[in-house]
Design a protein around this motif. Structure first.
Motif, PDB file in Angstrom:
ATOM      1  N   GLN A 159       6.995 120.384   1.037  1.00  0.00           N
ATOM      2  CA  GLN A 159       7.868 119.639   0.132  1.00  0.00           C
ATOM      3  C   GLN A 159       8.217 120.418  -1.137  1.00  0.00           C
ATOM      4  OE1 GLN A 159       5.388 116.084  -0.270  1.00  0.00           O
ATOM      5  NE2 GLN A 159       6.782 114.954   1.054  1.00  0.00           N
ATOM      6  N   PHE A 160       7.578 121.564  -1.344  1.00  0.00           N
ATOM      7  CA  PHE A 160       7.869 122.349  -2.538  1.00  0.00           C
ATOM      8  C   PHE A 160       9.081 123.247  -2.300  1.00  0.00           C
ATOM      9  CE2 PHE A 160       3.247 121.560  -2.879  1.00  0.00           C
ATOM     10  CZ  PHE A 160       3.246 120.863  -4.081  1.00  0.00           C
ATOM     11  N   PRO A 161       9.890 123.473  -3.327  1.00  0.00           N
ATOM     12  CA  PRO A 161      11.055 124.364  -3.157  1.00  0.00           C
ATOM     13  C   PRO A 161      10.624 125.812  -2.965  1.00  0.00           C
ATOM     14  CG  PRO A 161      10.783 123.734  -5.454  1.00  0.00           C
ATOM     15  CD  PRO A 161       9.795 122.913  -4.686  1.00  0.00           C
ATOM     16  N   GLU A 162      11.557 126.641  -2.505  1.00  0.00           N
ATOM     17  CA  GLU A 162      11.248 128.063  -2.279  1.00  0.00           C
ATOM     18  C   GLU A 162      10.901 128.776  -3.569  1.00  0.00           C
ATOM     19  OE1 GLU A 162      14.417 129.951  -0.255  1.00  0.00           O
ATOM     20  OE2 GLU A 162      13.943 129.062   1.707  1.00  0.00           O
ATOM     21  N   SER A 163      11.308 128.222  -4.688  1.00  0.00           N
ATOM     22  CA  SER A 163      11.007 128.849  -5.972  1.00  0.00           C
ATOM     23  C   SER A 163       9.566 128.579  -6.423  1.00  0.00           C
ATOM     24  CB  SER A 163      11.983 128.349  -7.046  1.00  0.00           C
ATOM     25  OG  SER A 163      11.914 126.939  -7.166  1.00  0.00           O
ATOM     26  N   TRP A 164       8.837 127.767  -5.658  1.00  0.00           N
ATOM     27  CA  TRP A 164       7.426 127.495  -5.923  1.00  0.00           C
ATOM     28  C   TRP A 164       6.582 128.189  -4.859  1.00  0.00           C
ATOM     29  CZ3 TRP A 164       5.176 122.615  -8.399  1.00  0.00           C
ATOM     30  CH2 TRP A 164       6.005 122.143  -9.420  1.00  0.00           C
ATOM     31  N   LEU A 165       5.573 128.941  -5.306  1.00  0.00           N
ATOM     32  CA  LEU A 165       4.598 129.516  -4.393  1.00  0.00           C
ATOM     33  C   LEU A 165       3.276 128.776  -4.649  1.00  0.00           C
ATOM     34  CD1 LEU A 165       3.504 131.489  -2.362  1.00  0.00           C
ATOM     35  CD2 LEU A 165       3.369 133.230  -4.142  1.00  0.00           C
ATOM     36  N   VAL A 166       2.897 127.904  -3.714  1.00  0.00           N
ATOM     37  CA  VAL A 166       1.725 127.037  -3.890  1.00  0.00           C
ATOM     38  C   VAL A 166       0.654 127.411  -2.880  1.00  0.00           C
ATOM     39  CG1 VAL A 166       0.884 124.651  -3.860  1.00  0.00           C
ATOM     40  CG2 VAL A 166       3.183 125.165  -4.713  1.00  0.00           C
ATOM     41  N   VAL A 167      -0.563 127.654  -3.361  1.00  0.00           N
ATOM     42  CA  VAL A 167      -1.677 127.998  -2.480  1.00  0.00           C
ATOM     43  C   VAL A 167      -2.883 127.103  -2.820  1.00  0.00           C
ATOM     44  CG1 VAL A 167      -0.924 130.385  -2.171  1.00  0.00           C
ATOM     45  CG2 VAL A 167      -2.517 129.818  -4.028  1.00  0.00           C
ATOM     46  N   LEU A 194      -0.904 118.411  -6.605  1.00  0.00           N
ATOM     47  CA  LEU A 194      -2.132 118.053  -5.896  1.00  0.00           C
ATOM     48  C   LEU A 194      -1.877 117.179  -4.668  1.00  0.00           C
ATOM     49  CD1 LEU A 194      -4.498 117.308  -8.901  1.00  0.00           C
ATOM     50  CD2 LEU A 194      -4.718 119.188  -7.279  1.00  0.00           C
ATOM     51  N   SER A 195      -0.822 116.375  -4.696  1.00  0.00           N
ATOM     52  CA  SER A 195      -0.649 115.385  -3.631  1.00  0.00           C
ATOM     53  C   SER A 195       0.435 115.718  -2.606  1.00  0.00           C
ATOM     54  CB  SER A 195      -0.340 114.016  -4.256  1.00  0.00           C
ATOM     55  OG  SER A 195       0.843 114.075  -5.030  1.00  0.00           O
ATOM     56  N   ARG A 243       6.216 131.282 -14.659  1.00  0.00           N
ATOM     57  CA  ARG A 243       5.413 130.082 -14.924  1.00  0.00           C
ATOM     58  C   ARG A 243       4.303 129.934 -13.888  1.00  0.00           C
ATOM     59  NH1 ARG A 243      10.511 129.208 -16.238  1.00  0.00           N
ATOM     60  NH2 ARG A 243      11.143 128.836 -14.081  1.00  0.00           N
ATOM     61  N   TYR A 244       3.169 129.404 -14.351  1.00  0.00           N
ATOM     62  CA  TYR A 244       2.016 129.175 -13.477  1.00  0.00           C
ATOM     63  C   TYR A 244       1.404 127.820 -13.812  1.00  0.00           C
ATOM     64  CZ  TYR A 244       2.349 134.158 -12.567  1.00  0.00           C
ATOM     65  OH  TYR A 244       2.812 135.398 -12.220  1.00  0.00           O
ATOM     66  N   LEU A 245       0.867 127.169 -12.788  1.00  0.00           N
ATOM     67  CA  LEU A 245       0.188 125.890 -12.990  1.00  0.00           C
ATOM     68  C   LEU A 245      -1.030 125.831 -12.074  1.00  0.00           C
ATOM     69  CD1 LEU A 245       0.032 123.081 -14.250  1.00  0.00           C
ATOM     70  CD2 LEU A 245       1.541 122.246 -12.422  1.00  0.00           C
ATOM     71  N   LEU A 246      -2.183 125.580 -12.685  1.00  0.00           N
ATOM     72  CA  LEU A 246      -3.438 125.407 -11.950  1.00  0.00           C
ATOM     73  C   LEU A 246      -3.901 123.965 -12.147  1.00  0.00           C
ATOM     74  CD1 LEU A 246      -5.967 126.593 -10.442  1.00  0.00           C
ATOM     75  CD2 LEU A 246      -6.904 127.058 -12.719  1.00  0.00           C
ATOM     76  N   ALA A 247      -4.043 123.220 -11.065  1.00  0.00           N
ATOM     77  CA  ALA A 247      -4.510 121.822 -11.124  1.00  0.00           C
ATOM     78  C   ALA A 247      -5.760 121.708 -10.267  1.00  0.00           C
ATOM     79  CB  ALA A 247      -3.428 120.867 -10.633  1.00  0.00           C
ATOM     80  N   ILE A 248      -6.858 121.324 -10.896  1.00  0.00           N
ATOM     81  CA  ILE A 248      -8.160 121.294 -10.238  1.00  0.00           C
ATOM     82  C   ILE A 248      -8.826 119.939 -10.460  1.00  0.00           C
ATOM     83  CG2 ILE A 248     -10.496 122.271 -10.259  1.00  0.00           C
ATOM     84  CD1 ILE A 248      -8.493 124.145  -9.007  1.00  0.00           C
ATOM     85  N   ARG A 249      -9.452 119.427  -9.412  1.00  0.00           N
ATOM     86  CA  ARG A 249     -10.333 118.257  -9.545  1.00  0.00           C
ATOM     87  C   ARG A 249     -11.718 118.670  -9.056  1.00  0.00           C
ATOM     88  NH1 ARG A 249      -6.057 114.198  -7.393  1.00  0.00           N
ATOM     89  NH2 ARG A 249      -5.088 113.469  -9.308  1.00  0.00           N
ATOM     90  N   MET A 250     -12.687 118.625  -9.962  1.00  0.00           N
ATOM     91  CA  MET A 250     -14.037 119.037  -9.611  1.00  0.00           C
ATOM     92  C   MET A 250     -14.674 117.974  -8.714  1.00  0.00           C
ATOM     93  SD  MET A 250     -13.992 121.901 -10.954  1.00  0.00           S
ATOM     94  CE  MET A 250     -15.665 122.379 -10.509  1.00  0.00           C
ATOM     95  N   PRO A 251     -15.606 118.376  -7.829  1.00  0.00           N
ATOM     96  CA  PRO A 251     -16.179 117.441  -6.843  1.00  0.00           C
ATOM     97  C   PRO A 251     -16.838 116.222  -7.457  1.00  0.00           C
ATOM     98  CG  PRO A 251     -16.741 119.716  -6.309  1.00  0.00           C
ATOM     99  CD  PRO A 251     -16.079 119.750  -7.642  1.00  0.00           C
ATOM    100  N   ALA A 252     -17.470 116.355  -8.611  1.00  0.00           N
ATOM    101  CA  ALA A 252     -18.225 115.238  -9.185  1.00  0.00           C
ATOM    102  C   ALA A 252     -17.424 114.427 -10.204  1.00  0.00           C
ATOM    103  CB  ALA A 252     -19.499 115.755  -9.842  1.00  0.00           C
TER     104      ALA A 252
END
Length: 341
Positions: free
Chosen positions: A87-95, A81-82, A48-57
């Motif tokens: 706080q993420f579990p080891e099963s999550w790789l967040v960058v 995002l917050s 599974r993958y999740l991309l969460a983006i907030r553009m500058p404008a």
């Protein structure tokens, strides 16, 4: 073993170079985001993958996911995002997806509970996320350049529109219709000062949305109270714009516009060196940074205000001539017969 490791590294590098070329080749922001989400599994394998983006404008969150249903993606997005990385579990790789210009958001590869990622996988995903941020930099730069071009080209168009306007109300209407092309906003109001009545009257209200701007019928009026912003503008005209958001600006005006649901408003006085002619209000319902008073934004608004001021002075003359033609000069009553020129 060493040869196998070198060969594996070559494959990884080749894949990373291909990823960079693929991302940089994208143009539109949504295309870039889609490619980021689709290429991530090539770099780090996870279900599974999740991309969460907030553009500058914009305050809008862009979500792209693989292996998650929409409800799961939405539930995870705010956390992604917050929350602090620890706080993420080891099963999550967040960058982070960030560059020297902007922090766009985060990318997560997600395993089932109880599984973990290798340190090398984090390094690969971090490199990939930096490529993704560079691609977003390019896409936002192109979008910003296009927006600036359209807005700068709108000022000459506004000048032509105002030059052919007649009465002051027509000037106000054309100004309100053109401002959304000059400044990114959601609502524009033009207000004309009636010195004889001592009132500021709303002439035109334009609501910006999907499709063409919509004109709203509203002729609200305000009488200045002693010491208010309007009172000061009438007695001592100044062209300086007034920025209103939740933290700055005149408290009474700020509360008034906040009650209308605005996240931010800029009030631009329409003045000559000696007279107050009216007011232009430009508002947004969300994304107060859209009206951040940068030098560029204030230059565009000042240019529009200068053109409007000249047109309003001409419009006052048209109104005066029209009134004289339709009314008896001695009694002030409307003429009953046809007017001959």
């Amino acid at each position: 073993m060493l040869e196998q490791q070198v060969e594996a590294m070559k494959e990884r590098l080749q894949s990373m170079f291909q990823t960079a070329a693929d991302l940089i080749g994208a143009g539109e922001i949504e295309d870039v985001l889609s490619r980021i989400a689709s290429r991530a599994p090539v770099e780090v394998r996870a279900p599974r993958y999740l991309l969460a983006i907030r553009m500058p404008a914009s305050d809008e969150t862009h979500l792209h996911q693989r292996g998650l249903d929409p409800a799961q993606a939405s539930a995870h997005a705010e956390r992604l995002l917050s929350a602090h990385p620890a706080q993420f579990p080891e099963s999550w790789l967040v960058v982070p997806v960030s560059s020297n210009r902007h922090e766009y958001g985060r990318l997560a590869a997600i395993y089932d509970t109880g599984m973990a990622f290798f340190p090398q996988e984090r390094e690969l995903l971090e490199v990939y996320a930096r490529y993704a941020a560079s691609a977003l930099d390019s896409a936002t730069s192109l979008l910003e350049a296009e927006r600036r071009y359209l807005q700068s080209s709108a000022l000459p168009g506004l000048a032509r529109e105002l030059a052919t306007a007649g009465a002051a109300d027509e000037v106000a209407q054309r100004l309100a219709a053109a401002i959304p092309q000059v400044v990114d906003c959601d609502r524009v109001g033009t207000y004309l000062w009636h010195a004889g009545r001592g009132e500021l009257v709303r002439s035109t209200l334009t609501q910006v949305g999907e499709g063409e701007p919509a004109y709203v019928e509203d002729t609200s009026s305000w009488t200045p109270t002693k010491g208010s912003v309007l009172d000061r503008l009438v007695s001592e005209p100044t062209p300086d714009p007034l920025f209103l958001d939740k933290d700055t600006g005149d408290p009474k005006l700020r509360d008034l516009f906040k009650a209308l649901g605005f996240a931010a408003t800029i009030l631009v006085p329409l003045v000559t060196p000696t007279r107050f002619l009216g007011l232009l209000s430009v508002s947004v319902y969300d994304g107060p940074q859209r009206l951040r008073p940068t030098g560029e934004l204030l230059d565009r608004l000042s240019g529009a205000a200068a053109q409007a001021t000249t047109a309003l002075q001409n419009g006052e003359l048209v109104d005066q001539i029209t009134y004289q033609a339709l009314h008896d000069q001695l009694t002030g009553l409307a003429k009953s017969g046809p007017v001959h020129h």
